[in-house]
Design an enzyme around this catalytic site. Structure first.
Site, PDB file in Angstrom:
ATOM      1  N   HIS A   1      -5.994   2.592   1.893  1.00 43.40           N
ATOM      2  CA  HIS A   1      -5.221   3.779   2.290  1.00 43.40           C
ATOM      3  C   HIS A   1      -5.728   4.398   3.593  1.00 43.40           C
ATOM      4  O   HIS A   1      -4.964   4.570   4.553  1.00 43.40           O
ATOM      5  CB  HIS A   1      -5.282   4.845   1.191  1.00 43.40           C
ATOM      6  CG  HIS A   1      -4.703   4.407  -0.117  1.00 43.40           C
ATOM      7  ND1 HIS A   1      -3.760   3.424  -0.221  1.00 43.40           N
ATOM      8  CD2 HIS A   1      -4.933   4.842  -1.386  1.00 43.40           C
ATOM      9  CE1 HIS A   1      -3.430   3.270  -1.491  1.00 43.40           C
ATOM     10  NE2 HIS A   1      -4.131   4.102  -2.213  1.00 43.40           N
TER      11      HIS A   1
ATOM     12  N   ASP B   1       0.889  -1.174   0.000  1.00 45.61           N
ATOM     13  CA  ASP B   1       0.000   0.000   0.000  1.00 45.61           C
ATOM     14  C   ASP B   1       0.917   1.212   0.000  1.00 45.61           C
ATOM     15  O   ASP B   1       1.560   1.511   1.005  1.00 45.61           O
ATOM     16  CB  ASP B   1      -0.895   0.000   1.239  1.00 45.61           C
ATOM     17  CG  ASP B   1      -1.891   1.161   1.245  1.00 45.61           C
ATOM     18  OD1 ASP B   1      -1.640   2.158   0.545  1.00 45.61           O
ATOM     19  OD2 ASP B   1      -2.910   1.077   1.954  1.00 45.61           O
ATOM     20  N   HIS B   2       0.989   1.924  -1.123  1.00 46.49           N
ATOM     21  CA  HIS B   2       2.016   2.959  -1.255  1.00 46.49           C
ATOM     22  C   HIS B   2       1.850   4.092  -0.252  1.00 46.49           C
ATOM     23  O   HIS B   2       2.799   4.812   0.029  1.00 46.49           O
ATOM     24  CB  HIS B   2       2.043   3.511  -2.688  1.00 46.49           C
ATOM     25  CG  HIS B   2       0.885   4.396  -3.040  1.00 46.49           C
ATOM     26  ND1 HIS B   2      -0.280   3.917  -3.612  1.00 46.49           N
ATOM     27  CD2 HIS B   2       0.715   5.730  -2.905  1.00 46.49           C
ATOM     28  CE1 HIS B   2      -1.102   4.916  -3.808  1.00 46.49           C
ATOM     29  NE2 HIS B   2      -0.536   6.028  -3.392  1.00 46.49           N
TER      30      HIS B   2
END
Length: 514
Positions: free
Chosen positions: A264, A201-202
């Site tokens: 996110h 998950d960036h």
């Protein structure tokens, strides 16, 4: 790409930065990217790798093997990659010449066993050429429907047999609901050990997300008041100024809830609300995050529609820059009920947060691009001083995740003059100003951690399932009685539908308007 270029240029002109980045050097490695012809590889992955190279964190015994179905050669792959690094290469042409020598390509269809057998032989050749010591990280930048099959194919070819030397990075979305996430976890763990699986998950790679933990656990002024006794509410926002753009095919089946909230925003919630870990080690941190998500729930599970607002952008903008409505976007159903905005109210049923509302929101075509966490503190029990403007404002801590990474603390001080009146001021911290450099893009940190075998910033299987379980009541309503969660229209360029404001107004609160 301009921002990536600025990061790289600052590295070359700032020796201090290079020194600060040398604390963890990636071991000899071959990174295999499936989906190497795709947008993610060109926009994010290869630029992040080149940034690591510029930071001198990649060893000389390093290689990137791109894999896709297109019949490219090594040289064609390098030529395809080069335009995405144009500005960075201009700043460091000799660096590109050295970096590009480690780029290779092999046509591979994950559905064909013979292709995987050929891939294994190619990896042996690259290992002899680049001395990567058989350390391999496989990055599945492919359609989510191929995650399970991809792991099966790699395992069948014997490429995941050594858990010390091989690992798999899997992009989001990891499932589309709880049942599919559980099935995907079961499949993936059939072919690889959990310690080999890196669900990326960036957002977790952003410096300021990680700074939430440091801010809390390294400062005694914050951790004692980080609880229900002092904090009255928490807002977590991820706002985008862009629309669906060219992702209609994916977005129509996803929507804002699956695309942004489940991963996110929920990860930011977990890091903000987690208990202090006993040690700063990957599994102790992930244990605490999982506990928070397992204790979280919608504010009203029996009536999910009262704790969730869905919206969809309509035409907006100005006469000079008109914005198309979502239903008018190419590839979108003219009668689509897919949400481009969602706001939710949650509670966390534990001793630290019992009764404190957490509000999450995300949306496309909002006025500003930003991600932030806002902690609003309780009012002083007695107001001794008159306030400029008639009412004092509650203390507030704003943690800015992007784009202006930093933090902001609002508190009351005496206003100038002979009277004893208070007024709010803000004390600001900026990463750029304090450290003289922008923070790394999320993929830079996460790619490095994956190749180092550090799972701290990657989601574990129980975290993924707990996140899906949290939103299952909403997904069930959308499946069985969608009329109870209608899509409210909002004009592009505004802060979402009025129903979202009503969600907070019931608690006499307002969304923060940055």
């Amino acid at each position: 790409m301009e921002s990536a270029a600025k990061v790289m240029v600052s590295t070359l002109t700032n020796p201090l930065r290079v020194g600060l980045r040398q604390e963890r050097v990636i071991p000899p490695q071959c990174l295999v990217i499936f989906g190497a012809s795709g947008d993610l590889t060109h926009r994010k992955l290869v630029p992040a790798l080149f940034e690591l190279f510029v930071q001198r964190r990649l060893p000389s015994e390093f290689a990137v093997l791109g894999c896709a179905r297109r019949p490219w050669s090594d040289e064609e792959f390098r030529q395809k990659i080069e335009p995405s690094l144009k500005a960075a290469i201009a700043a460091e042409p000799e660096g590109w010449q050295s970096f590009s020598k480690g780029l290779f390509y092999e046509p591979v269809d994950l559905r064909k066993p013979q292709d995987l057998a050929r891939l294994g032989k190619r990896l042996e050749q690259i290992d002899r050429l680049r001395a990567t010591r058989h350390n391999t990280t496989f990055y599945l930048s492919v359609s989510p429907s191929h995650y399970g099959a991809g792991c099966r194919a790699l395992a069948a070819a014997g490429l995941l047999s050594d858990p010390e030397r091989s690992r798999v990075v899997i992009e989001k979305p990891f499932g589309t609901d709880l049942a599919s996430a559980q099935e995907l976890n079961r499949l993936v763990k059939t072919y690889a050990q959990e310690r080999q699986i890196f669900r990326i998950d960036h957002y977790l790679g952003k410096e300021t997300v990680q700074n939430i933990m440091v801010l809390r656990f390294a400062n005694t002024i914050f951790e004692p008041i980080w609880n229900r006794n002092y904090i009255s509410s928490v807002q977590i926002t991820a706002a985008e100024t862009v629309g669906v753009e060219e992702r209609a095919g994916y977005y129509e089946g996803s929507g804002a809830l699956r695309d942004m909230v489940q991963n996110h925003l929920t990860q930011m919630l977990a890091i903000t609300a987690m208990e202090p870990p006993g040690r700063f080690e990957p599994e102790t941190i992930r244990n605490e995050k999982a506990k928070v998500l397992q204790a979280s729930r919608l504010a009203d599970i029996e009536s999910p529609w009262s704790a969730c607002v869905r919206g969809q952008y309509t035409r907006g903008g100005s006469s000079n820059r008109p914005v198309t409505g979502y239903r008018e976007e190419p590839g979108v159903d003219p009668n689509s009920t897919t949400e481009t905005y969602v706001a939710l109210k949650l509670f966390i049923d534990n001793w630290r947060w019992q009764g404190v509302p957490f509000y999450l929101r995300t949306g496309k075509h909002l006025p500003k691009r930003l991600s932030e966490v806002v902690l609003t503190f309780r009012d002083a029990p007695v107001h001794l001083f008159d306030a400029v403007g008639g009412a004092s404002m509650a203390n507030q801590l704003v943690l800015r995740i992007q784009p202006d990474e930093g933090a902001n603390l609002r508190f009351e001080v005496k206003a100038p003059g002979s009277g004893m009146r208070s007024r709010p001021i803000e004390m600001d911290f900026s990463y750029d100003e304090s450290f003289g450099e922008p923070s790394d893009e999320g993929y830079v940190r996460l790619l490095a951690d994956a190749m180092l075998g550090d799972p701290t910033l990657f989601t574990r299987n129980d975290e993924v399932e707990a996140a899906w379980r949290l939103y299952t009541p909403v997904l069930d309503v959308l499946e069985d009685a969608p009329w109870q969660l209608p899509v409210h229209p909002y004009e592009a360029g505004t802060w979402g539908p009025a129903a979202s404001d009503t969600l907070l107004a019931r608690d006499d609160l307002l969304w923060r308007r940055p």
